[in-house]
Design an enzyme around this catalytic site. Structure first.
Site, PDB file in Angstrom:
ATOM      1  N   GLY A 154      30.866  52.698  18.887  1.00 16.05           N
ATOM      2  CA  GLY A 154      30.188  53.769  17.866  1.00 16.05           C
ATOM      3  C   GLY A 154      29.724  53.320  16.483  1.00 16.05           C
ATOM      4  O   GLY A 154      28.940  53.652  15.665  1.00 16.05           O
TER       5      GLY A 154
ATOM      6  N   LYS B 295      21.725  60.219  26.687  1.00 14.33           N
ATOM      7  CA  LYS B 295      21.056  61.033  25.769  1.00 14.33           C
ATOM      8  C   LYS B 295      20.256  60.724  24.623  1.00 14.33           C
ATOM      9  O   LYS B 295      20.698  59.765  23.890  1.00 14.33           O
ATOM     10  CB  LYS B 295      22.286  62.088  25.327  1.00 14.33           C
ATOM     11  CG  LYS B 295      22.928  62.946  26.660  1.00 14.33           C
ATOM     12  CD  LYS B 295      23.980  63.865  25.677  1.00 14.33           C
ATOM     13  CE  LYS B 295      24.326  64.713  26.942  1.00 14.33           C
ATOM     14  NZ  LYS B 295      25.311  65.511  26.444  1.00 14.33           N
TER      15      LYS B 295
ATOM     16  N   ARG C 253      38.750  42.622  22.795  1.00 14.07           N
ATOM     17  CA  ARG C 253      38.819  42.989  21.287  1.00 14.07           C
ATOM     18  C   ARG C 253      40.145  41.917  20.811  1.00 14.07           C
ATOM     19  O   ARG C 253      39.739  41.627  19.534  1.00 14.07           O
ATOM     20  CB  ARG C 253      39.215  44.290  21.161  1.00 14.07           C
ATOM     21  CG  ARG C 253      37.758  44.964  21.373  1.00 14.07           C
ATOM     22  CD  ARG C 253      37.864  46.499  21.346  1.00 14.07           C
ATOM     23  NE  ARG C 253      36.762  47.365  20.571  1.00 14.07           N
ATOM     24  CZ  ARG C 253      36.517  48.594  20.894  1.00 14.07           C
ATOM     25  NH1 ARG C 253      37.378  49.289  21.145  1.00 14.07           N
ATOM     26  NH2 ARG C 253      35.337  48.953  20.563  1.00 14.07           N
TER      27      ARG C 253
ATOM     28  N   GLY D  65      29.053  50.589  23.240  1.00 17.82           N
ATOM     29  CA  GLY D  65      30.244  50.408  24.152  1.00 17.82           C
ATOM     30  C   GLY D  65      29.599  50.259  25.405  1.00 17.82           C
ATOM     31  O   GLY D  65      30.135  49.320  26.299  1.00 17.82           O
TER      32      GLY D  65
END
Ligand code: ADP
Ligand code: MG
Length: 398
Positions: free
Chosen positions: A376, A200, A38, A353
């Site tokens: 996210g 999920k 990053r 991520g």
């Protein structure tokens, strides 16, 4: 259209103080940054500003110190890495508030760089407190947002300050993220194939909804596939199935029709453990008492063939528990297929991520067209939600 930093005239830059929101939320262990991805991603914007004679004040958060000073979340290690990468000193400003610290940013020479301590040490940051945003704004003459990974949060340093400092523009990383996740996918070269996986289905419903009308094919892997298996009436053993989403999965199967392609089978094991004995099972023969922790080699091949024919591929969500070998092979196989696709001119984009971590683990980051730094934020953006940090920036008429 966002206004890009690059579009500003020299007079906006020369000698001016740029308050720059970056996403330096890096993993840190024992006082050292362990993955500087990053930080590297922000260098282009920082270097551009320096080269144009601006004075650069960097703002970032790190972790969740919840509005209190907590040295475990200090950005000091990030400062060290940044100095190393830039080869120039970086002034560390420990307290974002107060006249003295503003004086420190005013004293910066042209091309000089300062980094404010973790902005989330201040309760006003996450509350997007107006007074706090106003104090923060004292550090700059104009605002650059390069923190795509924080753009889904309406905080003082991402949103509040953008209303106070003008111009408020997007840095190079921000523009790149918006280009690939936004414009490129809005008008994809076809066939457009999406690969969805991860744990999920519940976290990916809005994404599925947003993508369904746009894509030609959706390849589904990960534990998500098991909820679909259950919806088809198959035995899923001890796999991670979201019982309360089985009806929804059935509805999605109906709606997606032939667009949605599920694995033929999986790698099953009696327990989820590194190095455990495992076997291939077709999806209609998953043994009771066993869980599915990866896609099987036949599915890797089928998915690979779809990727092989695509002109645009978007990947979100690992195909299996890639952190725990032997359940990494499906995810690695997809990463390889994507790398090969990039080579023959396909646009390959990775969001999320864990997916980005999987591509990094495979050592294939440089062989994708774009790996989002967004986590996210990239998911929310792909779902088509307006990101407050973007909305607050200066918009040019198209
Ligand atoms: P991303 O961060 O890229 O959006 P997710 O957070 O949705 O991805 O999902 C990543 C997680 O999904 C990983 O930690 C991985 O271990 C888990 N996962 C993938 N397949 C399975 C599976 N079959 N069973 C359990 N967990 C799985
Ligand atoms: Mg994740």
């Amino acid at each position: 259209m966002l206004r890009a930093l690059e579009s500003l005239d020299a007079m906006h830059l020369e000698g001016q103080r740029a308050l720059v929101r970056v996403d330096f939320n890096c993993p840190i262990a024992e006082g050292h940054v362990t993955d500087a991805t990053r930080i590297r991603a922000a260098l282009k914007t920082i270097t551009y500003l320096r080269d144009h004679g601006a004075r650069v004040v960097l703002v970032s958060h790190l972790g969740r110190p919840k509005g209190k000073v907590n040295q475990d979340f200090s950005l000091a290690p990030v400062r060290d890495t940044l100095e190393h990468l830039l080869g120039t000193p970086v002034t560390f400003i420990r307290d974002a508030l107060g006249e003295q610290t503003v004086a420190a940013s005013r004293r910066l020479p042209r091309g000089g760089i300062a980094l404010l301590e973790n902005i989330r040490f201040n309760a006003g940051e996450e509350l997007n407190d107006a007074a706090f945003a106003a104090t923060l704004a004292l550090h700059g003459d104009f605002f650059v947002n390069d923190a795509f990974g924080a753009a889904h949060r309406a905080h003082a340093s991402t949103e509040g300050v953008a209303h106070l400092l003008k111009p408020a523009v997007a840095g190079f990383l921000m523009m790149r993220e918006v280009h690939f996740l936004g414009e490129t996918l809005a008008k994809p070269k076809r066939p457009f194939v999406t690969i969805l996986g991860g744990a999920k289905i519940s976290g990916k419903i809005d994404l599925l909804d947003a993508l369904l009308p746009k894509v030609d094919t959706i390849l589904v892997g990960g534990a998500m596939a098991c909820t679909f298996f259950r919806a088809m009436g198959l035995e899923t053993g001890t796999s991670l199935v979201e019982e309360d989403r089985v009806d929804l999965a059935r509805e999605l199967l109906d709606r997606a029709g032939k667009k949605l392609i599920l694995p033929k089978g999986g790698i099953v094991a009696a327990e989820l453990l590194g190095g455990v004995t495992c076997q291939v099972a077709s999806r209609d023969q998953i043994p009771a008492g066993f869980g599915v922790y990866d896609i099987d080699p036949q599915t890797v091949e089928i998915f690979g063939a779809h990727i092989g024919r695509a002109k645009t591929v978007l990947w979100n969500g690992p195909m299996g528990v890639f952190e725990t070998p032997p359940f990494h092979l499906g995810t690695m196989g997809i990463a390889q297929a994507m790398a090969a696709a990039t080579e023959r001119g396909c646009v390959t984009i990775v969001g999320g991520g864990d997916s980005a971590a999987a591509v990094a683990a495979a050592g294939l980051e440089d062989r994708m067209t774009h790996v989002s730094t967004g986590g996210g934020a990239s998911l929310e953006f792909l779902e088509g939600r307006p990101l407050p940090g973007l909305v607050a920036l200066h918009q040019d008429q198209p």
